[in-house]
Design a protein around this motif. Structure first.
Motif, mmCIF file in Angstrom:
data_model
loop_
_atom_site.group_PDB
_atom_site.id
_atom_site.type_symbol
_atom_site.label_atom_id
_atom_site.label_comp_id
_atom_site.label_asym_id
_atom_site.label_seq_id
_atom_site.Cartn_x
_atom_site.Cartn_y
_atom_site.Cartn_z
ATOM 1 N N ASP A 62 0.954 -1.802 0.543
ATOM 2 C CA ASP A 62 -0.010 -0.085 -0.271
ATOM 3 C C ASP A 62 0.859 1.354 0.125
ATOM 4 O O ASP A 62 0.417 2.686 0.186
ATOM 5 C CB ASP A 62 -0.519 -0.345 1.573
ATOM 6 N N THR A 64 3.205 4.450 -1.161
ATOM 7 C CA THR A 64 2.890 5.549 -2.325
ATOM 8 C C THR A 64 3.334 5.532 -3.744
ATOM 9 O O THR A 64 4.155 4.835 -3.058
ATOM 10 C CB THR A 64 2.837 6.874 -1.628
ATOM 11 N N GLY A 93 -0.741 5.105 -10.866
ATOM 12 C CA GLY A 93 -2.014 5.305 -10.065
ATOM 13 C C GLY A 93 -2.927 3.988 -10.462
ATOM 14 O O GLY A 93 -3.772 3.522 -9.809
ATOM 15 N N ASP A 94 -3.053 4.268 -11.519
ATOM 16 C CA ASP A 94 -3.861 4.072 -12.960
ATOM 17 C C ASP A 94 -3.726 2.491 -13.025
ATOM 18 O O ASP A 94 -4.749 1.460 -12.704
ATOM 19 C CB ASP A 94 -4.086 4.192 -14.280
ATOM 20 N N ARG A 96 -2.001 0.485 -10.892
ATOM 21 C CA ARG A 96 -2.748 -0.423 -9.406
ATOM 22 C C ARG A 96 -4.218 -0.299 -9.193
ATOM 23 O O ARG A 96 -4.722 -1.369 -8.848
ATOM 24 C CB ARG A 96 -2.209 0.852 -8.436
ATOM 25 N N LYS A 97 -4.700 1.218 -10.044
ATOM 26 C CA LYS A 97 -6.907 0.571 -9.393
ATOM 27 C C LYS A 97 -7.173 -0.381 -10.693
ATOM 28 O O LYS A 97 -8.013 -0.970 -10.378
ATOM 29 C CB LYS A 97 -7.063 1.717 -9.974
ATOM 30 N N LYS A 98 -6.107 -0.558 -11.577
ATOM 31 C CA LYS A 98 -6.462 -1.595 -13.054
ATOM 32 C C LYS A 98 -6.570 -2.208 -12.497
ATOM 33 O O LYS A 98 -7.642 -3.963 -12.622
ATOM 34 C CB LYS A 98 -6.014 -1.866 -14.113
ATOM 35 N N ALA A 100 -6.228 -3.727 -9.332
ATOM 36 C CA ALA A 100 -7.240 -4.200 -8.263
ATOM 37 C C ALA A 100 -8.389 -4.479 -8.761
ATOM 38 O O ALA A 100 -9.033 -5.262 -8.734
ATOM 39 C CB ALA A 100 -7.246 -3.721 -7.576
ATOM 40 N N LEU A 101 -9.126 -3.599 -9.706
ATOM 41 C CA LEU A 101 -10.123 -3.224 -10.366
ATOM 42 C C LEU A 101 -10.893 -5.254 -11.273
ATOM 43 O O LEU A 101 -11.929 -5.741 -10.923
ATOM 44 C CB LEU A 101 -10.953 -2.778 -10.944
ATOM 45 N N GLN A 102 -9.505 -5.498 -12.005
ATOM 46 C CA GLN A 102 -9.413 -6.564 -12.085
ATOM 47 C C GLN A 102 -9.115 -7.934 -11.704
ATOM 48 O O GLN A 102 -10.711 -9.588 -11.867
ATOM 49 C CB GLN A 102 -7.822 -7.428 -13.385
ATOM 50 N N SER A 104 -10.966 -8.531 -8.753
ATOM 51 C CA SER A 104 -12.209 -8.182 -8.211
ATOM 52 C C SER A 104 -13.091 -8.708 -8.890
ATOM 53 O O SER A 104 -14.191 -9.515 -8.214
ATOM 54 C CB SER A 104 -12.420 -6.541 -7.201
#
Length: 106
Positions: A62, A64, A93-94, A96-98, A100-102, A104
């Motif tokens: 986690d 930064t 940042g994108d 990490r988000k992408k 994590a979304l995949q 989930s």
């Protein structure tokens, strides 16, 4: 052998001249060898190693983006972001988000 050295010392402020000196050759000779081995020159390979390690840290910690940039050897976040975008075609940042979304969605 330079590839292994770079992979082990990527966090340090490496220069092509300094790494070449470790192996008793010129920066130009080392770059030729790297191009044959990994199809990247010193700068490209160093950034490749750093960005792949950063991607791993983005997914497993986690921390930064700024912390990760410094952890993998970048002196500033701007250079880190530019190189990350070049290798991964998205910002840290994108990324990490992408991912994590995949995950989930699984």
């Amino acid at each position: 052998h330079a590839t292994l050295y770079i992979a082990e010392h990527y966090r340090e402020q490496l220069t092509s001249e300094g790494v070449a000196a470790e192996f008793g050759c010129t920066a130009a000779e080392m770059n030729r060898a790297l191009m044959l081995q990994v199809e990247k020159n010193f700068e490209e390979f160093l950034n490749y190693v750093r960005i792949n390690r950063a991607a791993e840290l983005l997914l497993t910690t986690d921390q930064t983006v700024t912390y990760i940039a410094m952890e993998v050897g970048y002196a500033n976040v701007k250079t880190f972001n530019r190189n990350f975008l070049r290798f991964k075609v998205m910002t840290p940042g994108d990324f990490r988000k992408k991912v994590a979304l995949q995950e989930s969605r699984l």
